[in-house]
Write an enzyme that holds these catalytic residues in place. Structure first.
Site, short mmCIF file in Angstrom:
data_model
loop_
_atom_site.label_atom_id
_atom_site.label_comp_id
_atom_site.label_asym_id
_atom_site.label_seq_id
_atom_site.Cartn_x
_atom_site.Cartn_y
_atom_site.Cartn_z
N ASP A 94 0.88 -1.15 0.00
CA ASP A 94 0.00 0.00 0.00
C ASP A 94 0.93 1.22 0.00
O ASP A 94 2.10 1.10 0.34
CB ASP A 94 -0.85 -0.08 1.27
CG ASP A 94 -1.49 1.24 1.60
OD1 ASP A 94 -2.18 1.76 0.74
OD2 ASP A 94 -1.32 1.70 2.74
N ASP A 153 -1.69 -0.72 5.74
CA ASP A 153 -1.92 -0.14 7.06
C ASP A 153 -3.37 0.22 7.33
O ASP A 153 -3.73 0.48 8.46
CB ASP A 153 -1.10 1.14 7.21
CG ASP A 153 -1.63 2.25 6.33
OD1 ASP A 153 -2.02 1.96 5.19
OD2 ASP A 153 -1.68 3.40 6.78
N ASP A 158 -7.17 -1.66 3.30
CA ASP A 158 -6.29 -2.78 2.96
C ASP A 158 -6.77 -4.10 3.58
O ASP A 158 -6.26 -5.17 3.23
CB ASP A 158 -4.87 -2.52 3.46
CG ASP A 158 -4.29 -1.24 2.86
OD1 ASP A 158 -4.48 -1.04 1.66
OD2 ASP A 158 -3.68 -0.46 3.61
P1 ADP Z 1 -3.89 4.16 0.00
O1 ADP Z 1 -4.30 2.93 -0.73
O2 ADP Z 1 -2.77 4.87 -0.71
O3 ADP Z 1 -3.57 3.92 1.43
P2 ADP Z 1 -6.67 4.92 0.45
O4 ADP Z 1 -7.27 3.79 -0.31
O5 ADP Z 1 -6.75 4.89 1.93
O6 ADP Z 1 -5.15 5.19 -0.04
O7 ADP Z 1 -7.34 6.25 -0.05
C1 ADP Z 1 -7.51 6.49 -1.42
C2 ADP Z 1 -8.04 7.88 -1.68
O8 ADP Z 1 -9.36 7.99 -1.15
C3 ADP Z 1 -7.23 8.94 -0.99
O9 ADP Z 1 -6.15 9.38 -1.79
C4 ADP Z 1 -8.27 10.02 -0.77
O10 ADP Z 1 -8.42 10.81 -1.93
C5 ADP Z 1 -9.55 9.26 -0.56
N1 ADP Z 1 -9.87 9.07 0.87
C6 ADP Z 1 -9.93 7.91 1.56
N2 ADP Z 1 -10.28 8.12 2.84
C7 ADP Z 1 -10.43 9.45 2.97
C8 ADP Z 1 -10.75 10.32 4.06
N3 ADP Z 1 -11.00 9.87 5.29
N4 ADP Z 1 -10.80 11.64 3.81
C9 ADP Z 1 -10.54 12.12 2.60
N5 ADP Z 1 -10.22 11.36 1.55
C10 ADP Z 1 -10.16 10.04 1.71
MG MG Z 2 -2.89 3.26 3.39
#
Ligand code: ADP
Ligand code: MG
Length: 619
Positions: free
Chosen positions: A312, A508, A512
């Site tokens: 991730d 994390d 995921d």
């Molecule tokens: P990663 O896989 O890189 O850990 P996430 O899947 O957690 O990223 O998040 C993907 C996208 O969704 C983020 O880049 C953001 O744009 C949006 N996102 C997810 N959760 C939130 C949140 N709590 N507040 C704002 N945006 C969010």
């Molecule tokens: Mg993450």
């Protein structure tokens, strides 16, 4: 707890004393010293042998157990019966020595794991007059008002006051389906909140609530132990039978009862039984020393076979503590501060690294200004969060998500290398907040070390494809996929892993969790407060860095090699000894030595895993 420790320590000392006396007695016997015409080996036979025979007899009579101990007891009694006192004393002595060594290795391993579990932060968010504050959950008082974010472990037993969510109570009940909770329901410490946010009143301090979680952990550990024992039991019945038949045949063919006793002595499959568990326990102990909590030995075995590692991005390869770099309103008339305030109010209820960064950024700029409360909070993993602030319905999340909600987004230009979160109110876009997350300095060497171990790295991120490509280029990851929703991560994991190339997922977040569960091996990473991710994974990295991941994989491979060597060694020794005993070339005394030397060797080989480290020149 303390009393149990004291009793265990006393028992340990008693066993050491027993072993010392018995060892001295055996030495005296070997030197030919026999006061009153009595062989001092009797001392060893009685001191060390009595507990073994008593245990085996109890098991057989009360529970009908046929275990390795039964065979040892038979061999012991048979040796005494034909006057081979030294052989009997020696078998008993070395059996006890082996058990003591095994116990020692186990205690050291458990020690490391316990110290590490203590490092997993147990936090609670107490609502104070000036807003929520993170405190150690041990400091929660009865009557405190606490907020629990998505994915977090509920710190103490209490009553739900506002908000609603589903809670995973499987640690306590074993029931995998989450239980719906609303105002007035009781929630229990140690269980895991899923996608909602709620506030609760603490009804019990942590010391009383935690007992349940501890009991659950003990149950889990016992179940693991039982599996190993059952495996040994399945073999034991057949082995005892084979031993008796072989001994009887040897006696009948040669007319020499001593041969039969030798056969019984060398047949005990002690080293075979110990080959796997001792190595697993030692490797788990070593993993704990380098910062990894391993839940089961099987997880390490699977890790040894892994050919791909999927990462991730946010919070794993990057620090996950981004900084707000700009707040950009949608139009020239937009109010940046109002937009920031609405977004921060909603994000205060999210556990996401971007959310926490946003709230930090708000307080850094406008610290004195408290955030308004929200209602109807809802979080959509990998997309964003939504809630009502007063009468305004606010959504904060990725551009793609807001578009699927039917909200048109203005063109604000690209935000290169930075993460952007879009904010909408009542269906209209207010603007976006830009953040900058930095790559961890250890990420690039990590990917290089993994490649040196023959592994392929993949990147699966919910961030934009542009951000994925930038990180992939910086780290040398060819397969960098962006815009992955949680279900896309799951599909990617399923597609990437084949029986020939098993995959390890490192992540994390709540987003995921499904991928962590589906992967051949899941490694949860981060601040350790995200229980949902931890509970979906086989292994948790608790030190806040992945620097030692290549070492963990090398350790897992080493462990498999040691197990294989142990199995081969003990089988070879047992076979050779049985053949020699049948042929009459191995008297019971020598048989006991040869056979037990196998066990001690197995334990010694396994124990080296406790402190094993890769040579500096190999990663
Ligand atoms: P990663 O896989 O890189 O850990 P996430 O899947 O957690 O990223 O998040 C993907 C996208 O969704 C983020 O880049 C953001 O744009 C949006 N996102 C997810 N959760 C939130 C949140 N709590 N507040 C704002 N945006 C969010
Ligand atoms: Mg993450």
């Amino acid at each position: 707890m303390n009393r149990i420790c004291r009793i265990a320590a006393a028992l340990g000392r008693l066993r050491t004393a027993l072993l010392l006396i018995s060892g001295a007695a055996l030495a005296a016997s070997l030197a030919g010293w026999a006061p009153f015409g009595l062989d001092p080996a009797w001392i060893a036979a009685l001191l060390c042998g009595a507990p073994i025979v008593a245990e085996a007899a109890k098991g057989l009579l009360l529970r009908g157990d046929v275990k390795a101990g039964l065979l040892v007891s038979l061999a012991l009694l048979a040796a005494l019966w034909i006057g081979e006192i030294f052989a009997a004393g020696e078998v008993a002595f070395i059996m006890q020595l082996g058990e003591a060594l095994e116990g020692f290795a186990l205690a050291r391993a458990r020690d490391g794991v316990e110290r590490l579990s203590g490092l997993v932060p147990k936090i609670a968010r107490r609502i104070e007059p000036d807003g929520p504050r993170e405190i150690p959950s041990a400091e929660v008082r009865v009557g405190d008002r606490l907020r629990v974010l998505p994915g977090e472990q509920i710190p103490v037993d209490g009553t739900l006051l506002t908000g609603e969510s589903a809670v995973d109570e499987s640690v306590l009940t074993g029931e995998p389906l989450p239980v719906e909770k609303r105002s007035g329901d009781t929630v229990r410490g140690g269980t895991v909140n899923r996608f909602g946010v709620f506030e609760m009143r603490a009804d019990r301090p942590e010391s009383e609530s935690a007992v349940q979680r501890l009991a659950a952990l003990v149950r889990e550990a016992d179940a693991g132990k039982a599996r190993i024992v059952r495996l040994a039991d399945r073999w034991a019945g057949a082995v005892v039978l084979a031993a008796l038949v072989t001994a009887a045949l040897a006696w009948w063919l040669s007319g020499d009862i001593v041969r039969a006793v030798s056969v019984l002595v060398v047949f005990c499959p002690c080293s075979l039984v110990m080959a796997t568990p001792t190595a697993v326990v030692a490797a788990i102990g070593n993993a704990a020393r380098i910062g990894y909590l391993v839940r089961t030995g099987e997880a390490l075995e699977r890790l040894a076979a892994v050919a791909r590692v999927a990462f991730d991005k946010t919070g794993t390869l990057t620090f996950g503590t981004p900084e707000v770099t700009a707040v950009v309103p949608a139009g020239p008339a937009g109010d940046a501060r109002a937009l920031f305030r609405l977004a921060a109010a909603v994000e205060a209820h999210s556990e996401h690294p971007l959310a926490q960064a946003l709230v930090r950024g708000w307080h850094a700029r406008f610290g004195e200004d408290p955030l308004p409360g929200v209602t109807a909070f809802r979080m959509v993993p990998g997309r964003g969060v939504a809630a009502d602030v007063g009468a305004v319905s606010v959504a904060v999340g990725s551009a793609a998500w807001l578009r699927t909600l039917g909200i048109p987004l203005p063109d604000l230009g690209a935000a290169p290398g930075t993460a952007a979160v879009w904010v909408a109110a009542d269906g209209a876009c207010l603007g976006r907040i830009e953040l900058r997350d930095t790559l961890r300095p250890e990420s690039a060497p990590l990917i290089r070390s993994l490649r040196a171990l023959g592994l392929t790295a993949h990147l699966l991120t919910g961030d934009t494809p542009a951000a994925a490509a930038a990180v992939g280029a910086a780290l040398g990851i060819e397969d960098a996929r962006g815009a992955c929703l949680p279900e896309d991560k799951l599909t990617a994991v399923r597609a990437l892993q084949t029986p020939a190339a098993p995959l390890c997922m490192v992540g994390d977040g709540i987003n995921d969790a499904p991928a962590l569960k589906a992967a051949h091996v899941g490694i949860a990473f981060g601040r350790g407060t995200n229980r949902l991710a931890m509970d979906s994974a086989d292994i948790t990295a608790v030190r806040g860095t992945l620097r030692e991941l290549p070492r963990l994989i090398a350790l897992a491979r080493r462990m498999l090699a040691v197990i294989r060597a142990n199995l081969a060694l003990s089988m070879a020794v047992n076979f050779a000894a049985v053949a020699l005993a049948v042929a009459g070339c191995l008297p019971p005394t020598a048989g006991a030595l040869v056979h037990n030397a196998g066990s001690v060797l197995v334990i010694a080989l396994s124990a080296r895993l406790l402190t094993w480290a890769p040579r500096p020149d190999t990663p």
